[in-house]
Scaffold this motif. Structure first.
Motif, short mmCIF file in Angstrom:
data_model
loop_
_atom_site.label_atom_id
_atom_site.label_comp_id
_atom_site.label_asym_id
_atom_site.label_seq_id
_atom_site.Cartn_x
_atom_site.Cartn_y
_atom_site.Cartn_z
N SER A 236 -56.29 30.15 6.10
CA SER A 236 -56.61 29.72 7.46
C SER A 236 -57.09 28.27 7.46
O SER A 236 -56.87 27.54 8.43
N ASP B 57 -52.17 40.75 -2.18
CA ASP B 57 -53.36 40.83 -1.32
C ASP B 57 -54.10 39.49 -1.30
O ASP B 57 -53.51 38.48 -0.94
N ASP C 153 -55.15 34.17 2.52
CA ASP C 153 -55.53 35.11 3.56
C ASP C 153 -54.32 36.01 3.79
O ASP C 153 -53.30 35.54 4.31
N SER D 157 -53.39 38.17 5.94
CA SER D 157 -52.81 38.20 7.30
C SER D 157 -52.09 36.90 7.62
O SER D 157 -51.06 36.90 8.30
N GLU D 158 -52.63 35.76 7.12
CA GLU D 158 -51.97 34.48 7.33
C GLU D 158 -50.64 34.44 6.55
O GLU D 158 -49.63 33.94 7.05
N TRP E 87 -48.78 37.05 5.68
CA TRP E 87 -47.86 37.96 6.36
C TRP E 87 -47.22 37.27 7.56
O TRP E 87 -46.01 37.31 7.75
N SER E 88 -48.05 36.60 8.37
CA SER E 88 -47.53 35.93 9.57
C SER E 88 -46.63 34.75 9.21
O SER E 88 -45.61 34.51 9.86
N ALA F 227 -47.07 45.59 11.68
CA ALA F 227 -48.41 45.21 11.26
C ALA F 227 -49.18 46.49 10.90
O ALA F 227 -48.63 47.58 10.85
N TRP G 151 -50.86 47.10 7.98
CA TRP G 151 -50.60 47.46 6.61
C TRP G 151 -51.89 47.43 5.79
O TRP G 151 -52.88 46.81 6.15
N ASN H 89 -44.98 45.19 2.18
CA ASN H 89 -46.28 45.59 2.74
C ASN H 89 -46.29 47.09 2.97
O ASN H 89 -45.29 47.67 3.41
N THR I 68 -47.58 50.31 4.91
CA THR I 68 -48.22 50.83 6.12
C THR I 68 -48.87 52.17 5.77
O THR I 68 -48.89 52.58 4.61
#
Length: 324
Positions: free
Chosen positions: A63, A122, A127, A129-130, A132-133, A148, A150, A174, A176
């Protein structure tokens, strides 16, 4: 014996593209031969481009970097790639961990001569989530419906160096709550082929039909895996209409042709729908009587070049006007 059984589970084989695919695959879906798929996985998305340019994530995504660079994807964490590109998304059978799936893919890539450029899991990815996006958004307009929510994320970028052009592969896995997903980006580096827009006017159509009874048209273009006629096709369609008006007694077959990739029946259906779209456009927008036009889908059944290379496949994807 217990150790051997454990290794057998971890090395659960990947299927190559030539093997049978589950019935629920996306229509026209094709595995990339250098990547394959995890056994039992279902292809849910495919987005292919003859030439594309974008950035492939090859470092941790944080981030902080996003704030400082003003963008999630930048020179800090991604490298430029260009060439023939495809994005695929798979769903893996329940009970298979993200780690197991990724290690199988890594094993397959290594066996095919790929060198790993970057791999993370991981928090190693920065980050998660960053990351993944960022990976999801690298290909504009093709986020592939990646889910999302996951619990684990793994990522690998690898490169195959070869004389005819390098191949870059990025794999995101990823997990879930129920199953793992796999997002695959493959870019086969090669220069963009320029001068591909071939325009055939009404006079050239007249000469070709008089000489051979047919004319091949490459100026009628469609969306990927679609029968939607693209706006760039309008000049060629206008010339077809001009040719037909100049020969009011002539009836023709409008034949759609595909290359040799994908399932035979699917390509026949796709080429038929494309031929029907051309007939509909000529009737609706240029007033050509529908009774003079017979749509026909030849699929991959009548190639005029080899389907073993890009140049040949491009020649095979065409619309033909055939004298009846």
């Amino acid at each position: 014996m217990r150790i051997l059984m454990l290794l057998a589970v971890l090395l659960f084989p990947l299927q190559a593209g030539a093997q049978a695919r589950p019935a629920a695959d996306v229509a026209g879906g094709r595995d990339h031969p250098l990547v394959g798929r995890y056994e039992g996985a279902t292809m849910r998305f495919q987005h292919a481009r003859e030439f594309d340019e974008f950035r492939m994530i090859n470092r941790r995504v944080t981030s902080r970097d996003t704030r400082e660079a003003g963008a999630r994807i930048s020179d800090r964490n991604a490298m430029p790639v260009s060439g023939r590109a495809v994005r695929l998304r798979y769903e893996v059978p329940e009970g298979r961990s993200a780690l197991e799936v990724m290690r199988n893919h890594q094993e397959r890539l290594a066996a095919n001569g790929f060198e790993t450029l970057f791999a993370c899991r991981d928090n190693e990815c920065g980050d998660p989530s960053e990351m993944w996006s960022a990976v999801r958004d690298t290909v504009s307009g093709a986020n592939a419906g990646l889910l999302a929510g996951w619990s684990s994320l793994l990522y690998t970028v690898a490169k195959l160096s070869r004389p005819e052009g390098d191949v870059h592969v990025a794999i995101l896995v990823n997990a879930t709550s129920q199953r793992s997903q796999v997002l695959v980006d493959v870019v086969e580096s090669r220069p963009m082929q320029s001068g591909r827009i071939v325009f055939v006017d009404a006079s050239a159509m007249q000469q070709a039909v008089e000489r051979t009874g047919r004319v091949a048209l490459y100026g009628i273009q469609f969306g990927f895996d679609s029968a939607e006629i693209l706006p760039a096709s309008r000049p060629t369609l206008e010339e077809v209409a001009k040719f037909l008006r100049a020969n009011p007694a002539l009836n023709v077959i409008v034949a759609g042709h595909t290359d040799g990739q994908g399932a035979f029946d699917y390509n026949v259906q796709l080429s038929t729908r494309r031929a029907q779209s051309v007939v509909a456009a000529l009737t609706r927008e240029w007033g050509i009587a529908a009774a003079r036009l017979t749509p026909f889908g030849a699929g991959m059944a009548a190639p005029i070049a080899s389907n073993d290379n890009d140049a040949g496949r491009q020649q095979n994807r065409r619309v033909e006007i055939v004298k009846r």
